[in-house]
Structures are given as structure tokens and as C-alpha cells.
Scaffold this active site. Sequence first.
Site, PDB file in Angstrom:
ATOM      1  N   SER A  21      38.528  36.845  28.976  1.00 40.60           N
ATOM      2  CA  SER A  21      38.138  37.795  30.023  1.00 40.60           C
ATOM      3  C   SER A  21      39.256  37.980  31.051  1.00 40.60           C
ATOM      4  CB  SER A  21      36.893  37.257  30.726  1.00 40.60           C
ATOM      5  OG  SER A  21      36.565  38.073  31.815  1.00 40.60           O
ATOM      6  N   CYS A 129      35.631  31.468  38.799  1.00 45.12           N
ATOM      7  CA  CYS A 129      36.821  32.238  39.176  1.00 45.12           C
ATOM      8  C   CYS A 129      37.428  31.656  40.451  1.00 45.12           C
ATOM      9  CB  CYS A 129      36.469  33.700  39.398  1.00 45.12           C
ATOM     10  SG  CYS A 129      37.894  34.660  39.926  1.00 45.12           S
TER      11      CYS A 129
END
Lengths: 308, 235
Positions: A21, A129
Amino acid sequence: MNLLETNLFNKKIKNPFIIASGPCGNFEELSEIIDINNLGGITTKTITKEPKIGNKAPRIVNLNDGLLNSIGLENKGIDYFIENEIKRIEDYNTLKIISIGGYNEYDFEYMIEKIDDYDIDFYELNLSCPNVNKGGATLLNDKKLLSKVIERSCNSTDKPIFLKFGYESNLEELVKIGVYNGASGVTLINTLKGMKIDINTGKPILKMKTGGVSGSFIKPMAVHCIYKIREKFPYLPIIGMGGVFNHEDAIELAMAGANLIGVGTAMMMDPEIVNKIIKNTAFYLSSKNKNFEDIVSKSHERTDNYVL
Amino acid sequence: MNLARVVENKSFYNYGVITFKTDKKLDIEPGQFLMMKSKDGYNLSKPFSVMDCKDFEFKVLIRNAGDFSKFLIKLKIGEELLFRGPYGSPFSKFIDFNKKYILIGGGCGSAPLMHLKKIYPNIIEDSVFGFSDYRIKSIVDDDNIFVDRIDGMNPVDYILNRNKGKDINIISCGPKGMFIYLKYIIDSYQTAWISMEENMGCGIGMCKGCPVDTVDGVKMVCKDGPLFNIKEVIL
């Protein structure tokens, strides 16, 4: 015979190589360079409920054998994704993994319910993240909230849900929380938090000062995390990623226990590199007279001095 | 990735002009860039606007500013590197061929403007290419290279003063500070296009590594640019 073919949740996957991703966006540009259908799978850039404008530039710094980024999950939100991108993604003949990020269980549930009827295969919850102040980092620090996010997400769909973690000191505990609340697998590992300072100015190069480190230097951490989780959870599907630049890197991650291998940063450096990795892994397997599934978790075999 | 071989390297400490030969016939419009990297190691490619391009050869102008430019400056004839592209929108997509333009280059930002001047000389009214080292004249041949500050004047003031009273359309490429100054001094009726630079990841719009704030939201320098209307960007 396709030596690279593998299976996950009774689904045949043409090869174990997926795009991680982030670095390749949602493949619109990449599809002009390589045939996406030759890949084992693709993972979308993390989608959030509302649009995110991301962080200020500079967002990206080259490091030898890797990079430092603080993109900040820039995306146009779930509604834009549904209106403009999901149809094109559905058309690819490969495993489609949708990465989603949010601040609480309602965000994740909302997004899953909105896209669940489309032709997609798995979800990946971006829980780690390093470039958002709220959300990912907070979720891992609040186990109650983390449990709710996973449980609610899993109850919103029949499709498998993977949880993406970074190099966490309590990784086993986090994975356990994930499995207990219904997650089907884990993605290991996300980038590590890092920094680079310009020695001429004394200032951090990234506008956000810190960012996520990816590249060759995180491979040993990725191998360690994958190995550790495979040891504790022998049957848990693992998507391994972190510093994969060639077939040797990929094989190492597979032997540590990865069922699928994500390629990320390398794609930014050379968008055609995944094709070389696929070809060279097939060549390696053929020379050893093995198929990919034979080498997955090989490092956990309790024998001394085996030779492939 | 494609292979390019050095056929000429005119470099000194601060700047260099390097000519590469490739096996691939190149069609690079002024304003487009190539992503270049060394053959060794795993590194991001760096974007370079071409200064000149003909069939199998292209030329880049470099400033000794980082590890990769240091590597480029030392390249010897016959040595190779990798490149892909061209990427980015050409200047011709935005500019009006019925108008005349003044080109304002700052340092290596002069490269795509020199390319534009060579390919479309008829649309150029005037030009200035500002550099900080007079030795640039030994490697770049152009009558409008501006090195010394005249009466405290910078290249932007110098060229705009020289063209006072004319309908001015500007195309500029250089450091961000120059664009900020340009935006501050030009009149609202004047048109200025700026070719921007930013740290880049992939160079093709997929990684979202090179943002620029505009009145229409965040855009990417590599895919949406590198040329932007100065009124559109928030500097």
C-alpha cells in the site's frame, strides 16, 4: 506448472507478489508501465473516510538503499474512491486488497460497508502509519479502541481482514488482540519512524521533521517480525514486506513465514522491478525443484543443516 | 529503465553540462524531465529537465548540490547510468504560440528554458539565465547569462526593467525564492508560468511525493506540472 502459484483462504493466487500500500497509488499510472494482471495482488493506497490533503513538502528524501517519507495518507476519501477508482480496480484480474485507515471503529465500519459489495478480496487495516498524528499511532496505544476497531471491522464483512503493524515492541500482544477479535491475517511490517537532518542548515529535511523509513535496512526487522509471529501463530496468514528489492529478499521473507510478499519502495525506484523479482523467484524455485509453498516458513523447520 | 552513456562531460566544481547517448530515440519536449539514477544500489531516481535533445542524445545541466550531482560531475566518457521518461507536461501544452515570452532562469532551472528557446525561437521576446559562478560561461553558450549583480539588481528586475512598457508574458524556472519574488512584483494583468521543482519519489504521480499547494487543492509537480500558472500556486 506454475511454481509460484499459492493459496490463501481457498483462493488461488497466481504468484505471491503483491504491491504494498502506498508507493504505487491506485495503479492508474503503474498500469501504463506494467501489466497489473501479472501480479499476484495489489493493495490500494490507504483510503480514509474524509479526504486528506497530506503533509507539506518536502515529503520524501532519498536514503542510500531506501527512503524516508511523510506523505501523510494523502487521498480523496472513500466517496471519491467509489465514484472514480473502484470500478477500474475491480477490472484487474488479480487479488485486490483495499487498505483503509481511520480514527475509530465507526470510520472503519462505515468504509467497509460502503465498498463490501464490490469485487474486492481482502481488507488491510492500516493501524500503524507513522505519518499521521492521530489515527494509526493512537489506535496501537489504546488497546480497548484497537479491539473495537478490529471487532467491528470484522463484523462488517465476510471478507478476510489483515492488520498492518509496524516494528512494535509488543507485536505478539497486538497480533493476539487482532486474532482474538476476528482478524484473518497480518501484514508485517510498515515503515519505521525516522529522521534526516541537512548538515548544512542543521534542519530536518522533511517538513514534518519525521517520517517513515523504508528500504534495505528495514529488511532484518521485517524478517524478525515475520519469524516471531510465524513461530507463535503457525497458521496465521502473513503478508510480509520491508526491503524487498530482489528475489533473494523475497525468498528470505517467505522462509521467515510470509505467505505473500509485498513490494513497495522498490517500485518507486524502478516500476518494472516486480516483474524481474517474479521471474527470478520462478527461476530460483525451478533450480531447487520446489514450488513457492514449499519454502514458506522453511526457517521454522526443526532440522539442522538442511539443504534446499 | 533505459541505459544512457556519457559522451561529453563539461563539468567544474559548481556546475556541469553532461551529454548522454542512448539506444532509444528520444522525443523530449521543452519542459519535460527524465528520471535518472546510477546503475548501482537502490536509490530514487532524480528528475532532470533536459537542456537539449536530438535523436539519441540528450544534455543535462547540473549543479553540485547533493550526492547524485557529485556522482554525475565525476562521470567519465563511456560511463553509464539509468533513466526513464520523459515525464511531465511540456511547456507547449500551456503556452500560447501567438504570444511572445520572456524567459527567466535561475541556475539549473535555466536548462528547460534554453531547450524552449532552441526549439521555439519565434515565441521568445527576451531571456535571462542567472548563475552564481561566472565559470558557467565556459560550459554554457548563451548571450543572456547573468552572473554579476548589476547595481544591486537581480536577474528578475534586470530583465523586467529591460522590457518595461511591453506586454509581458513570463516563463520562469528556478528556485522557489525567485518565484515568490516574481509573484510579488508582477502586475495582476501579466501572465507568468513557473516550472517547479520538488523532491520526487516515482516521477509519474503514483507516490504523491511531490505536492504543490494550489488554489484548486494539492497537485503533484511530476504529473500535474512541472509548469503552473503563478496565480494558481500558493507559494
